[in-house]
Design a protein around this motif. Structure first.
Motif, PDB file in Angstrom:
ATOM      1  N   GLN A 256     -13.574   3.834  14.634  1.00 26.45           N
ATOM      2  CA  GLN A 256     -14.401   2.876  15.396  1.00 26.45           C
ATOM      3  C   GLN A 256     -14.888   3.497  16.699  1.00 26.45           C
ATOM      4  O   GLN A 256     -15.904   3.090  17.251  1.00 26.45           O
ATOM      5  CB  GLN A 256     -13.588   1.621  15.738  1.00 26.45           C
ATOM      6  CG  GLN A 256     -13.457   0.638  14.607  1.00 26.45           C
ATOM      7  CD  GLN A 256     -12.262  -0.296  14.795  1.00 26.45           C
ATOM      8  OE1 GLN A 256     -11.690  -0.383  15.888  1.00 26.45           O
ATOM      9  NE2 GLN A 256     -11.889  -0.977  13.736  1.00 26.45           N
ATOM     10  N   HIS A 257     -14.134   4.472  17.202  1.00 22.64           N
ATOM     11  CA  HIS A 257     -14.532   5.129  18.451  1.00 22.64           C
ATOM     12  C   HIS A 257     -15.246   6.455  18.186  1.00 22.64           C
ATOM     13  O   HIS A 257     -15.263   7.342  19.040  1.00 22.64           O
ATOM     14  CB  HIS A 257     -13.324   5.289  19.377  1.00 22.64           C
ATOM     15  CG  HIS A 257     -12.932   3.975  19.987  1.00 22.64           C
ATOM     16  ND1 HIS A 257     -12.178   3.041  19.307  1.00 22.64           N
ATOM     17  CD2 HIS A 257     -13.257   3.409  21.173  1.00 22.64           C
ATOM     18  CE1 HIS A 257     -12.044   1.968  20.071  1.00 22.64           C
ATOM     19  NE2 HIS A 257     -12.683   2.163  21.204  1.00 22.64           N
ATOM     20  N   GLY A 258     -15.793   6.563  16.979  1.00 25.57           N
ATOM     21  CA  GLY A 258     -16.726   7.662  16.700  1.00 25.57           C
ATOM     22  C   GLY A 258     -16.087   9.006  16.402  1.00 25.57           C
ATOM     23  O   GLY A 258     -16.751  10.037  16.453  1.00 25.57           O
ATOM     24  N   LYS A 259     -14.782   9.020  16.103  1.00 28.87           N
ATOM     25  CA  LYS A 259     -14.129  10.309  15.856  1.00 28.87           C
ATOM     26  C   LYS A 259     -14.012  10.596  14.369  1.00 28.87           C
ATOM     27  O   LYS A 259     -13.908   9.684  13.569  1.00 28.87           O
ATOM     28  CB  LYS A 259     -12.725  10.298  16.479  1.00 28.87           C
ATOM     29  CG  LYS A 259     -12.799  10.145  17.978  1.00 28.87           C
ATOM     30  CD  LYS A 259     -11.515   9.730  18.572  1.00 28.87           C
ATOM     31  CE  LYS A 259     -11.708   8.991  19.890  1.00 28.87           C
ATOM     32  NZ  LYS A 259     -12.939   9.187  20.606  1.00 28.87           N
ATOM     33  N   ARG A 260     -13.955  11.879  14.044  1.00 26.53           N
ATOM     34  CA  ARG A 260     -13.491  12.273  12.710  1.00 26.53           C
ATOM     35  C   ARG A 260     -11.998  12.047  12.681  1.00 26.53           C
ATOM     36  O   ARG A 260     -11.299  12.442  13.619  1.00 26.53           O
ATOM     37  CB  ARG A 260     -13.660  13.764  12.518  1.00 26.53           C
ATOM     38  CG  ARG A 260     -15.029  14.202  12.327  1.00 26.53           C
ATOM     39  CD  ARG A 260     -15.012  15.694  12.090  1.00 26.53           C
ATOM     40  NE  ARG A 260     -16.401  16.096  12.116  1.00 26.53           N
ATOM     41  CZ  ARG A 260     -16.828  17.303  11.844  1.00 26.53           C
ATOM     42  NH1 ARG A 260     -15.979  18.245  11.547  1.00 26.53           N
ATOM     43  NH2 ARG A 260     -18.113  17.575  11.880  1.00 26.53           N
ATOM     44  N   VAL A 261     -11.497  11.457  11.621  1.00 27.49           N
ATOM     45  CA  VAL A 261     -10.045  11.295  11.516  1.00 27.49           C
ATOM     46  C   VAL A 261      -9.589  11.728  10.134  1.00 27.49           C
ATOM     47  O   VAL A 261     -10.215  11.379   9.124  1.00 27.49           O
ATOM     48  CB  VAL A 261      -9.606   9.830  11.758  1.00 27.49           C
ATOM     49  CG1 VAL A 261      -8.082   9.743  11.806  1.00 27.49           C
ATOM     50  CG2 VAL A 261     -10.190   9.267  13.043  1.00 27.49           C
ATOM     51  N   GLN A 262      -8.523  12.504  10.087  1.00 23.36           N
ATOM     52  CA  GLN A 262      -7.840  12.773   8.817  1.00 23.36           C
ATOM     53  C   GLN A 262      -6.425  12.225   8.977  1.00 23.36           C
ATOM     54  O   GLN A 262      -5.757  12.507   9.962  1.00 23.36           O
ATOM     55  CB  GLN A 262      -7.839  14.265   8.467  1.00 23.36           C
ATOM     56  CG  GLN A 262      -7.291  15.168   9.525  1.00 23.36           C
ATOM     57  CD  GLN A 262      -7.155  16.621   9.098  1.00 23.36           C
ATOM     58  OE1 GLN A 262      -6.428  17.379   9.731  1.00 23.36           O
ATOM     59  NE2 GLN A 262      -7.829  17.050   8.061  1.00 23.36           N
ATOM     60  N   ALA A 263      -6.007  11.375   8.040  1.00 22.60           N
ATOM     61  CA  ALA A 263      -4.687  10.743   8.149  1.00 22.60           C
ATOM     62  C   ALA A 263      -3.921  10.980   6.856  1.00 22.60           C
ATOM     63  O   ALA A 263      -4.321  10.522   5.791  1.00 22.60           O
ATOM     64  CB  ALA A 263      -4.837   9.250   8.423  1.00 22.60           C
ATOM     65  N   MET A 264      -2.835  11.740   6.973  1.00 23.67           N
ATOM     66  CA  MET A 264      -1.963  11.998   5.826  1.00 23.67           C
ATOM     67  C   MET A 264      -0.773  11.070   5.977  1.00 23.67           C
ATOM     68  O   MET A 264      -0.084  11.118   7.010  1.00 23.67           O
ATOM     69  CB  MET A 264      -1.507  13.460   5.800  1.00 23.67           C
ATOM     70  CG  MET A 264      -2.639  14.464   5.992  1.00 23.67           C
ATOM     71  SD  MET A 264      -4.026  14.246   4.882  1.00 23.67           S
ATOM     72  CE  MET A 264      -3.250  14.611   3.342  1.00 23.67           C
ATOM     73  N   MET A 265      -0.493  10.250   4.957  1.00 23.35           N
ATOM     74  CA  MET A 265       0.403   9.115   5.196  1.00 23.35           C
ATOM     75  C   MET A 265       1.542   9.044   4.179  1.00 23.35           C
ATOM     76  O   MET A 265       1.923  10.044   3.600  1.00 23.35           O
ATOM     77  CB  MET A 265      -0.437   7.853   5.223  1.00 23.35           C
ATOM     78  CG  MET A 265      -1.643   7.990   6.159  1.00 23.35           C
ATOM     79  SD  MET A 265      -2.605   6.490   6.334  1.00 23.35           S
ATOM     80  CE  MET A 265      -3.320   6.367   4.711  1.00 23.35           C
ATOM     81  N   GLY A 266       2.066   7.837   3.988  1.00 19.75           N
ATOM     82  CA  GLY A 266       3.300   7.633   3.237  1.00 19.75           C
ATOM     83  C   GLY A 266       3.189   7.973   1.751  1.00 19.75           C
ATOM     84  O   GLY A 266       2.112   8.315   1.247  1.00 19.75           O
ATOM     85  N   ALA A 267       4.323   7.852   1.062  1.00 18.01           N
ATOM     86  CA  ALA A 267       4.360   8.353  -0.313  1.00 18.01           C
ATOM     87  C   ALA A 267       5.376   7.603  -1.155  1.00 18.01           C
ATOM     88  O   ALA A 267       6.290   6.944  -0.635  1.00 18.01           O
ATOM     89  CB  ALA A 267       4.720   9.832  -0.292  1.00 18.01           C
ATOM     90  N   LYS A 268       5.208   7.711  -2.444  1.00 18.76           N
ATOM     91  CA  LYS A 268       6.214   7.321  -3.427  1.00 18.76           C
ATOM     92  C   LYS A 268       6.007   8.327  -4.553  1.00 18.76           C
ATOM     93  O   LYS A 268       5.117   8.154  -5.399  1.00 18.76           O
ATOM     94  CB  LYS A 268       5.960   5.877  -3.893  1.00 18.76           C
ATOM     95  CG  LYS A 268       7.150   5.199  -4.495  1.00 18.76           C
ATOM     96  CD  LYS A 268       8.169   4.753  -3.457  1.00 18.76           C
ATOM     97  CE  LYS A 268       9.357   4.081  -4.101  1.00 18.76           C
ATOM     98  NZ  LYS A 268      10.454   3.808  -3.156  1.00 18.76           N
TER      99      LYS A 268
END
Ligand code: NAD
Length: 514
Positions: A256-268
């Protein structure tokens, strides 16, 4: 450049006699002025090994300002000079691996050999950063139209930020800042507040290797600092690794604030076992991947799906799990160390309790473990639930502890459908000796990282980490070629040069047809 002699300054004892994690702003390790501090606790003993500040807004702003200023010169630093900083850095990390592993085990709990593995996996990313000369090359096409050439520049984007989890305090920061910096960006790192000391030892080495003042900055803290990063107008890109809940927040707020974001998150992460698999190798792999690091790896095997007759292997899996040694991480031959905190232990025990209440069979109960000499430690022994179905809490939630849930499937098709119905898509393994089954599996499974007879298929650094679905937001993964795309902006230049100064094509108002 800092030298080895400067190191004790960062690690100095505070008045209270406890080591404090410093902020790194504009090349200087400084004590935060905040009133908000948190203890860093040894999970095996409950000893306080340090204290970490929750940086103020002004300190976050100062770190970003320092990175923005340093970008003006660092972006112009030749590729070879940036690469040589990484060459020195990898050498220093290699030399100091055992020392940093001691700090890591003291604050995080994992065994010393596993702590060295944590650092080594990050070291491999620094080694890969040394190939930036070819990684950051653009493309060139000659004569795309009469006398016209087109080429691309891969330019750094500016100030990047990284937010990291507790479970790999060496590897995951090293996924981020070496690649961002070697691409010509500057960086603000926010390590996990649970175990920032080993991260800081790596940061010290980066400065010693020649990372100039302001190119790498560190702020500590929790939600307020993370939110300040996500909303800061001068930050262009954010790399996040952590839980799905927080990663989704970071992705949304940063985007929302105009940034590139990469988010590596939870798992099963599921391991699917076919009856033709190599029995010994498979059972060893399941126990190692399920209980190593006390199950606190994002790629840990937390679900085993026995297909057909392989369900008869359950008792052997239980025996192998029972045989693992639960002990302090500094003790020789420890297989399973403590979980990171008392609250993590409480949360995991609560989930085990829920598994029992919701009708799963507790085939191995690790709740009642005491470790001689470490009576206060956050230990949970290997735990195996069988008869698990997909509707109960222990299957639906990430446990992030030494707990394996065992399910059964009649066919490979059923197992694939089961894995694909789970919302997470981080890692999966198939155990078989059938090439045809493996080929079908890798084609039909909807998970980012697939292991064939490999329980924890984390790609080496010249590939990229590729979680998918609920385990990842953003297109591009950490490290490898993908992260060079993430940390750079492609500019396309189309050019035409005239060797005859008198050339005159006349005015053309239509799109050229050739
Ligand atoms: P976490 O999400 O609690 O914390 C990650 C970071 O976010 C930390 O720096 C923390 O300070 C910050 N944070 C925590 N709460 C926040 C909030 N409310 N708002 C903003 N920021 C906040 O994760 P963790 O417990 O440190 O790490 C474990 C999780 O990370 C597990 O879910 C695991 O699967 C995941 N993980 C994923 C990968 C991957 O590559 N997919 C790798 C390692 C860990």
């Amino acid at each position: 450049m800092n030298t080895a002699a400067d190191r004790p300054a960062q690690a100095e004892q505070s008045n209270a006699g406890v080591r404090t994690a410093k902020l790194l702003i504009d090349g200087k390790f400084v004590e935060s002025t905040t009133q908000e501090w948190r203890d860093i606790v040894n999970p095996a003993t409950q000893d306080v090994v340090g204290r970490v500040p929750f940086a103020t807004k002004a300190e976050v702003d100062a770190a970003v300002a320092s990175a923005a200023k340093a970008f003006q010169t660092w972006r112009l630093t030749p590729l070879g000079a940036r690469m040589r900083v990484m060459l020195r850095f990898q050498d220093l990390v290699r030399q100091n691996m055992k020392r940093i592993a001691q700090t890591l085990t003291a604050e995080q709990g994992k065994t010393l050999p596993d702590a060295e593995g944590d650092i080594f996996r990050g070291l491999e990313v620094i080694e890969h950063a040394c190939s930036i000369g070819t990684l950051q090359q653009g493309e060139f096409s000659e004569n795309v139209a009469g006398g016209v050439d087109t080429y691309t520049l891969r330019q750094p984007i500016g100030v990047c930020a990284g937010i990291t989890p507790f479970n790999f305090p060496a590897m995951i920061p090293l996924w981020m800042f070496p690649m961002a910096i070697v691409c010509g960006n500057t960086f603000v790192l926010k390590p996990s507040e649970q175990d920032p000391l080993s991260t800081m030892e790596l940061v010290e080495l980066a400065l010693e290797a020649g990372v100039p003042a302001g190119v790498l900055n560190v702020v500590h803290g929790g939600k307020d600092v993370v939110d300040a990063i996500c909303t800061h107008p001068d930050i262009k890109a954010i790399s996040f690794v952590g839980s799905t809940h927080v990663g989704t927040h970071v992705y949304n707020l940063g985007s929302q604030h105009g940034k590139r974001v990469q988010a590596m998150m939870g798992a099963k992460n599921h391991a699917v076992v076919l009856p033709d698999a190599n029995r010994e190798q498979t059972l060893n792999a399941l126990a190692g991947a399920g209980f190593g690091a006390a199950g606190q790896r994002c790629m840990a095997t937390s679900v085993v799906v026995f297909v057909g007759a392989s369900k008869d292997w359950l008792p052997e899996l239980v025996e192998r799990a029972r045989g693992l040694s639960v002990n302090g991480g500094t003790e020789a031959n420890t297989d399973v160390g403590p979980v990171v905190s008392r609250s993590a232990k409480e949360r995991i025990l609560g989930l085990i309790e829920a598994g029992v209440k919701e009708g799963a069979t507790l085939s191995l109960d690790g709740r009642d473990v005491t470790v001689k000499g470490y009576e206060k430690g956050n230990f949970i022994g290997p735990t195996v639930f069988s008869g698990v179905n997909t509707d109960i809490t222990i299957y639906k939630q990430e446990i992030f502890g030494p707990v394996i849930c065992v399910l059964e499937a009649a066919t490979l098709d059923d197992a694939i459908a089961l894995v694909n119905r789970n919302p997470m898509g981080n890692g999966v393994g198939l155990f078989t000796q059938s090439g045809a089954a493996a080929r079908k599996f890798q084609s039909e499974i909807d998970v980012g990282q697939v292991g064939i007879n490999i329980p924890i298929p984390v790609p080496v650094p010249y590939f990229s980490f590729t979680g998918s679905r609920g385990s990842k937001l953003g297109d591009l993964g950490p490290y490898g070629k993908q992260v060079v795309q993430f940390y750079t902006q492609t500019k396309t230049v189309t050019s035409r040069w005239f060797d005859d100064a008198t050339v005159n094509d006349g005015v053309n108002t239509t799109i050229s047809l050739r």
